[in-house]
Design a protein around this motif. Structure first.
Motif, mmCIF file in Angstrom:
data_model
loop_
_atom_site.group_PDB
_atom_site.id
_atom_site.type_symbol
_atom_site.label_atom_id
_atom_site.label_comp_id
_atom_site.label_asym_id
_atom_site.label_seq_id
_atom_site.Cartn_x
_atom_site.Cartn_y
_atom_site.Cartn_z
ATOM 1 N N ILE A 1 46.977 -19.375 0.402
ATOM 2 C CA ILE A 1 48.423 -19.353 0.654
ATOM 3 C C ILE A 1 48.720 -19.870 2.054
ATOM 4 O O ILE A 1 49.655 -20.656 2.264
ATOM 5 N N MET A 2 47.923 -19.450 3.022
ATOM 6 C CA MET A 2 48.091 -19.919 4.394
ATOM 7 C C MET A 2 47.893 -21.433 4.473
ATOM 8 O O MET A 2 48.650 -22.143 5.153
ATOM 9 N N LYS A 3 46.897 -21.942 3.761
ATOM 10 C CA LYS A 3 46.651 -23.387 3.753
ATOM 11 C C LYS A 3 47.813 -24.143 3.109
ATOM 12 O O LYS A 3 48.231 -25.204 3.590
ATOM 13 N N LEU A 4 48.339 -23.597 2.025
ATOM 14 C CA LEU A 4 49.455 -24.259 1.344
ATOM 15 C C LEU A 4 50.732 -24.222 2.182
ATOM 16 O O LEU A 4 51.599 -25.090 2.031
ATOM 17 N N ASN A 5 50.844 -23.228 3.058
ATOM 18 C CA ASN A 5 51.981 -23.228 3.972
ATOM 19 C C ASN A 5 51.846 -24.387 4.979
ATOM 20 O O ASN A 5 52.847 -24.937 5.441
ATOM 21 N N TYR A 6 50.615 -24.748 5.292
ATOM 22 C CA TYR A 6 50.366 -25.951 6.102
ATOM 23 C C TYR A 6 50.800 -27.197 5.321
ATOM 24 O O TYR A 6 51.435 -28.099 5.874
ATOM 25 N N THR A 7 50.462 -27.227 4.032
ATOM 26 C CA THR A 7 50.864 -28.356 3.193
ATOM 27 C C THR A 7 52.376 -28.493 3.166
ATOM 28 O O THR A 7 52.911 -29.606 3.219
ATOM 29 N N GLU B 1 49.668 -23.091 8.891
ATOM 30 C CA GLU B 1 48.598 -22.212 8.416
ATOM 31 C C GLU B 1 48.507 -20.905 9.184
ATOM 32 O O GLU B 1 48.085 -19.877 8.631
ATOM 33 N N TRP B 2 48.919 -20.898 10.455
ATOM 34 C CA TRP B 2 48.674 -19.725 11.291
ATOM 35 C C TRP B 2 49.922 -18.898 11.567
ATOM 36 O O TRP B 2 49.890 -18.005 12.412
ATOM 37 N N ARG B 3 50.995 -19.117 10.846
ATOM 38 C CA ARG B 3 52.232 -18.361 11.075
ATOM 39 C C ARG B 3 52.249 -17.084 10.222
ATOM 40 O O ARG B 3 53.120 -16.874 9.376
ATOM 41 N N TYR B 4 51.261 -16.242 10.505
ATOM 42 C CA TYR B 4 51.091 -14.962 9.807
ATOM 43 C C TYR B 4 50.710 -13.902 10.840
ATOM 44 O O TYR B 4 49.998 -14.192 11.801
ATOM 45 N N TRP B 5 51.179 -12.683 10.615
ATOM 46 C CA TRP B 5 51.062 -11.627 11.616
ATOM 47 C C TRP B 5 50.436 -10.365 11.028
ATOM 48 O O TRP B 5 50.606 -10.075 9.833
ATOM 49 N N ILE B 6 49.748 -9.608 11.869
ATOM 50 C CA ILE B 6 49.098 -8.370 11.450
ATOM 51 C C ILE B 6 49.570 -7.221 12.326
ATOM 52 O O ILE B 6 49.682 -7.366 13.554
ATOM 53 N N THR B 7 49.852 -6.087 11.691
ATOM 54 C CA THR B 7 50.131 -4.836 12.396
ATOM 55 C C THR B 7 49.211 -3.753 11.858
ATOM 56 O O THR B 7 48.772 -3.806 10.703
ATOM 57 N N ILE B 8 48.923 -2.780 12.701
ATOM 58 C CA ILE B 8 48.109 -1.626 12.314
ATOM 59 C C ILE B 8 48.985 -0.380 12.421
ATOM 60 O O ILE B 8 49.620 -0.143 13.451
ATOM 61 N N MET B 9 49.029 0.411 11.350
ATOM 62 C CA MET B 9 49.820 1.640 11.327
ATOM 63 C C MET B 9 48.875 2.841 11.455
ATOM 64 O O MET B 9 47.953 3.004 10.642
ATOM 65 N N GLY B 10 49.115 3.677 12.462
ATOM 66 C CA GLY B 10 48.243 4.817 12.686
ATOM 67 C C GLY B 10 46.925 4.382 13.308
ATOM 68 O O GLY B 10 46.702 3.208 13.607
ATOM 69 N N GLU B 11 46.050 5.343 13.493
ATOM 70 C CA GLU B 11 44.725 5.071 14.041
ATOM 71 C C GLU B 11 43.704 4.991 12.913
ATOM 72 O O GLU B 11 43.630 5.917 12.091
ATOM 73 N N PRO B 12 42.942 3.913 12.829
ATOM 74 C CA PRO B 12 41.904 3.841 11.784
ATOM 75 C C PRO B 12 41.029 5.093 11.820
ATOM 76 O O PRO B 12 40.453 5.431 12.852
ATOM 77 N N SER B 13 40.949 5.791 10.696
ATOM 78 C CA SER B 13 40.348 7.126 10.674
ATOM 79 C C SER B 13 39.623 7.365 9.361
ATOM 80 O O SER B 13 39.999 6.825 8.311
ATOM 81 N N GLU B 14 38.620 8.222 9.412
ATOM 82 C CA GLU B 14 37.920 8.647 8.198
ATOM 83 C C GLU B 14 38.699 9.703 7.442
ATOM 84 O O GLU B 14 38.541 9.847 6.223
ATOM 85 N N THR B 15 39.550 10.464 8.145
ATOM 86 C CA THR B 15 40.190 11.630 7.535
ATOM 87 C C THR B 15 41.719 11.601 7.555
ATOM 88 O O THR B 15 42.350 12.269 6.739
ATOM 89 N N GLU B 16 42.309 10.831 8.482
ATOM 90 C CA GLU B 16 43.763 10.818 8.624
ATOM 91 C C GLU B 16 44.356 9.541 8.034
ATOM 92 O O GLU B 16 43.681 8.505 7.954
ATOM 93 N N PRO B 17 45.629 9.578 7.632
ATOM 94 C CA PRO B 17 46.253 8.389 7.042
ATOM 95 C C PRO B 17 46.456 7.272 8.063
ATOM 96 O O PRO B 17 46.806 7.524 9.219
ATOM 97 N N TRP B 18 46.231 6.056 7.627
ATOM 98 C CA TRP B 18 46.469 4.882 8.466
ATOM 99 C C TRP B 18 46.601 3.679 7.537
ATOM 100 O O TRP B 18 46.531 3.817 6.311
ATOM 101 N N GLY B 19 46.795 2.516 8.105
ATOM 102 C CA GLY B 19 46.876 1.330 7.262
ATOM 103 C C GLY B 19 47.145 0.085 8.072
ATOM 104 O O GLY B 19 47.213 0.116 9.302
#
Length: 394
Positions: A144-150, A163-181
């Motif tokens: 999909i990213m490549k096709l956005n370049y196209t 191709e690179w106009r995509y963003w990442i966010t992290i919700m919460g703290e990466p954890s074994e026991t607590e919710p995050w994403g």
């Protein structure tokens, strides 16, 4: 509160006081503010058929499928960022940032963008996506990213697309026991990935492209969603005439039929088409194979968990169709049960009109996967977690 949120609230206040201030915002910023404020007026409830959540569908339990590789990849990704990048990438687990996604290319994104990442950071980002998704899901995301370049090549506008106009966010703290994403978003690609111990919810998921098959340019030959397209038509053709008459809710499509895209978290969407309880065993199996094409973007273990959930409600699953059934037909279909909604739609052309014409065509597709009844973004699991651990919810 994040700095961007403070700025947006200030923008709104100033715009209410002065049209001249509002005029100084870019069109992109104005549209983003407008959409966000309209979309977030009501607190999250979830997609329902009649305004009432069907309760008891989602449970807190151990799936037996580890999420440790995802957590490790998220930690490594965060460690790859500098302090300023990390600050703008991290949000709380129950932040409204989850709901602030939109397919349109003009939307103002949050988090850290691939466009500003180093090669090492991009690798860490793809490692996170790869640890969370199946190989198929990772390939779809990258294609999909490549096709956005196209699309940028076709339109001659790499400032708008690419191709690179995509963003990442992290919700919460990466954890074994607590919710995050984590969330990834950009034009034609939105992934929401909620984790609670070894449970995963990967909706809302929005995938698509224009074009769908690259006929020219750097990524000529890349294509997406062909199996989802063709298998949808195969499902319709597996029905007898009486069943088709129920499944087809409109004989032709004008495009843009998707009802559960951005800002549709609380939409009321009744069942339509034909109920799978009337299907033969072979037809039910065909429907399950179609659903699995979408679910299999998750890692293999959690995809199996989700498919077990889907199969439990197969007799309460509905299949609806808009459009034709010929080999080159354009169409929309929807699969809708208490635990999953899938929409597939051939769209009207926008950026590819000069190549493919003005009519609805197969070179512009949108597809959405949702978890109705309150569990998009893992919200129902999070609610139950807070009931068990009230001290965490302030």
């Amino acid at each position: 509160m994040k700095p961007y949120a403070v700025q947006f609230i200030l923008f709104l206040t100033l715009c209410a006081l002065s049209n001249s201030v509002c005029a100084q915002l870019t069109w992109q910023e104005q549209q983003s503010l407008k959409k966000e404020n309209e979309g977030l007026k009501a607190p999250f409830k979830g997609i329902t058929t009649n305004g009432t959540i069907q309760e008891g569908l989602f449970k807190l339990y151990s799936t037996g499928v580890t999420t440790e590789p995802v957590r490790n990849a998220a930690v490594a990704f965060l460690e790859s960022l500098d302090d300023a990048q990390r600050e703008k990438t991290k949000f709380s687990i129950d932040d409204d940032e989850w709901r602030k996604w939109m397919n349109q290319d003009y939307y103002v994104r949050q988090g850290v963008g691939f466009i500003e990442m180093s090669e090492k950071q991009r690798k860490a980002a793809f490692d996170l996506i790869g640890a969370s998704l199946s190989a198929k899901g990772l390939k779809l995301s990258q294609d999909i990213m490549k096709l956005n370049y196209t699309l940028g090549e076709i339109s001659g506008n790499m400032e708008r697309y690419g191709e690179w106009r995509y963003w990442i966010t992290i919700m919460g703290e990466p954890s074994e026991t607590e919710p995050w994403g984590w969330q990834m978003e950009g034009h034609h690609l939105i992934i929401n990935y909620f984790v609670l111990r070894d449970q995963v919810v990967m909706t809302p998921l929005f995938v698509g492209s224009e074009p769908v098959i690259a006929d020219i340019g750097k990524y000529k030959g890349v294509s997406i969603l062909q199996d989802e397209q063709d298998s949808g038509l195969k499902m319709l053709r597996a029905l007898n005439d009486e069943q088709k008459s129920k499944a087809i809710i409109a004989p032709s499509t004008a495009g843009n039929n998707v009802l559960t895209a951005a800002w549709s978290d609380n939409v009321i969407l009744d069942y339509a088409g034909i109920k799978a309880s009337s299907f033969t065993r072979a037809q039910k199996d065909q429907l399950l194979l179609l659903i699995q094409l979408y679910v299999d973007h998750m890692d293999d273990g959690h995809a199996k968990v989700k498919m077990d959930e889907v199969q439990k409600y197969i007799d309460d699953t509905w299949f609806a169709w808009i459009g034709g059934s010929g080999d080159d037909a354009v169409y929309y279909y929807r699969i809708h049960s208490p635990v999953i909604i899938i929409e597939f739609d051939h769209q009207k052309p926008l950026g590819t009109k000069k190549l493919y014409g003005n009519d609805v065509h197969r070179q512009h597709i949108h597809a959405v996967v949702r978890t109705p009844n309150g569990n998009d973004y893992g919200k129902d699991l999070l609610r139950q977690h807070y009931l068990e651990h009230p001290q965490e919810h302030k």
